[in-house]
Design a protein around this motif. Structure first.
Motif, PDB file in Angstrom:
ATOM      1  N   UNK A  72       0.823  -1.210   0.000  1.00 46.58           N
ATOM      2  CA  UNK A  72       0.000   0.000   0.000  1.00 46.58           C
ATOM      3  C   UNK A  72       0.860   1.264   0.000  1.00 46.58           C
ATOM      4  N   UNK A  73       1.998   1.198   0.667  1.00 47.78           N
ATOM      5  CA  UNK A  73       2.897   2.351   0.685  1.00 47.78           C
ATOM      6  C   UNK A  73       3.585   2.533  -0.664  1.00 47.78           C
ATOM      7  N   UNK A  74       4.055   1.443  -1.249  1.00 46.29           N
ATOM      8  CA  UNK A  74       4.785   1.533  -2.518  1.00 46.29           C
ATOM      9  C   UNK A  74       3.883   1.760  -3.723  1.00 46.29           C
ATOM     10  N   UNK A  75       2.657   1.268  -3.671  1.00 45.98           N
ATOM     11  CA  UNK A  75       1.747   1.366  -4.817  1.00 45.98           C
ATOM     12  C   UNK A  75       0.397   1.937  -4.371  1.00 45.98           C
ATOM     13  N   UNK A  76       0.327   3.204  -4.025  1.00 47.01           N
ATOM     14  CA  UNK A  76      -0.935   3.779  -3.521  1.00 47.01           C
ATOM     15  C   UNK A  76      -2.067   3.793  -4.554  1.00 47.01           C
ATOM     16  N   UNK A  77      -1.744   3.767  -5.826  1.00 52.10           N
ATOM     17  CA  UNK A  77      -2.795   3.773  -6.849  1.00 52.10           C
ATOM     18  C   UNK A  77      -3.523   2.425  -6.919  1.00 52.10           C
ATOM     19  N   UNK A  82      -5.228  -4.159  -3.869  1.00 56.50           N
ATOM     20  CA  UNK A  82      -4.411  -4.766  -2.808  1.00 56.50           C
ATOM     21  C   UNK A  82      -5.293  -5.167  -1.622  1.00 56.50           C
ATOM     22  N   UNK A  83      -6.180  -4.264  -1.197  1.00 58.76           N
ATOM     23  CA  UNK A  83      -7.064  -4.574  -0.072  1.00 58.76           C
ATOM     24  C   UNK A  83      -8.050  -5.691  -0.419  1.00 58.76           C
TER      25      UNK A  83
END
Length: 183
Positions: A72-77, A82-83
């Motif tokens: 989530x930090x590296x790929x916020x888009x 991810x969730x």
């Protein structure tokens, strides 16, 4: 020179410490009352069932928290995907673990304890939703996690106290067990 920790990191640490201290204080208050209310035999059954189920919890959680927060930090888009993937993995692993535990308990455990195992397994269903907590950890908004956990802790505390006053049985207290509800 670049700073390793930001001011927000220290604020989040304060929220984590406040959450753990709150849980500890609540546990100190309610657990002796529950033990007194249930008696030695029922506490033994409850703790045995919890210990047995806890052997399977690594199957349920898969170490997803650290991986999910990092992604989530590296790929916020890609937050939604991810969730959703983490939620799907947690839910499917919970169902698989549920089948394994029920199969084992059906063939090898006394039927009187089967209901207790059932209640413990379903209390772990709540932990599947911890996936959404990862989002708040990733964006450094731990305050919201603290508020939600504290509110749920207060609700569980009131329900447990109600059970102690009315001398409810072991099944009632397993439904509102503090271990799964952040006590």
């Amino acid at each position: 020179m670049r700073q390793l920790f930001s001011k927000q990191d220290f604020l989040n640490t304060k929220w984590f410490i406040a959450e753990k201290l709150t849980s500890l204080l609540v546990a100190i208050i309610i657990i002796p009352k529950i033990f007194t209310s249930l008696g030695i035999l029922n506490i033994g059954k409850l703790k045995f069932a919890e210990t047995f189920i806890s052997f399977f919890t690594p199957l349920m959680f898969l170490g997803l928290s650290a991986i999910c927060i990092r992604e989530l930090i590296f790929y916020p888009k890609r937050t939604k995907s991810i969730l959703a993937t983490a939620f799907y993995l947690r839910t499917s692993r919970w169902l698989l673990t549920l089948v394994i535990i029920f199969t084992y308990t059906y063939f090898f455990i006394d039927n009187d304890l089967f209901v207790l195992y059932l209640l413990i397994c379903f209390s772990y269903l709540v932990r599947v939703f911890d996936v959404f907590e990862y989002f708040f950890h990733a964006i450094k908004q731990t305050k919201y996690v603290f508020i939600s956990k504290t509110l749920s802790l207060l609700i569980v505390l009131l329900l447990q106290y109600y059970g102690v006053i009315n001398n409810f049985g072991i099944e009632y207290f397993k439904c509102f067990d503090g271990d799964e509800c952040y006590v």
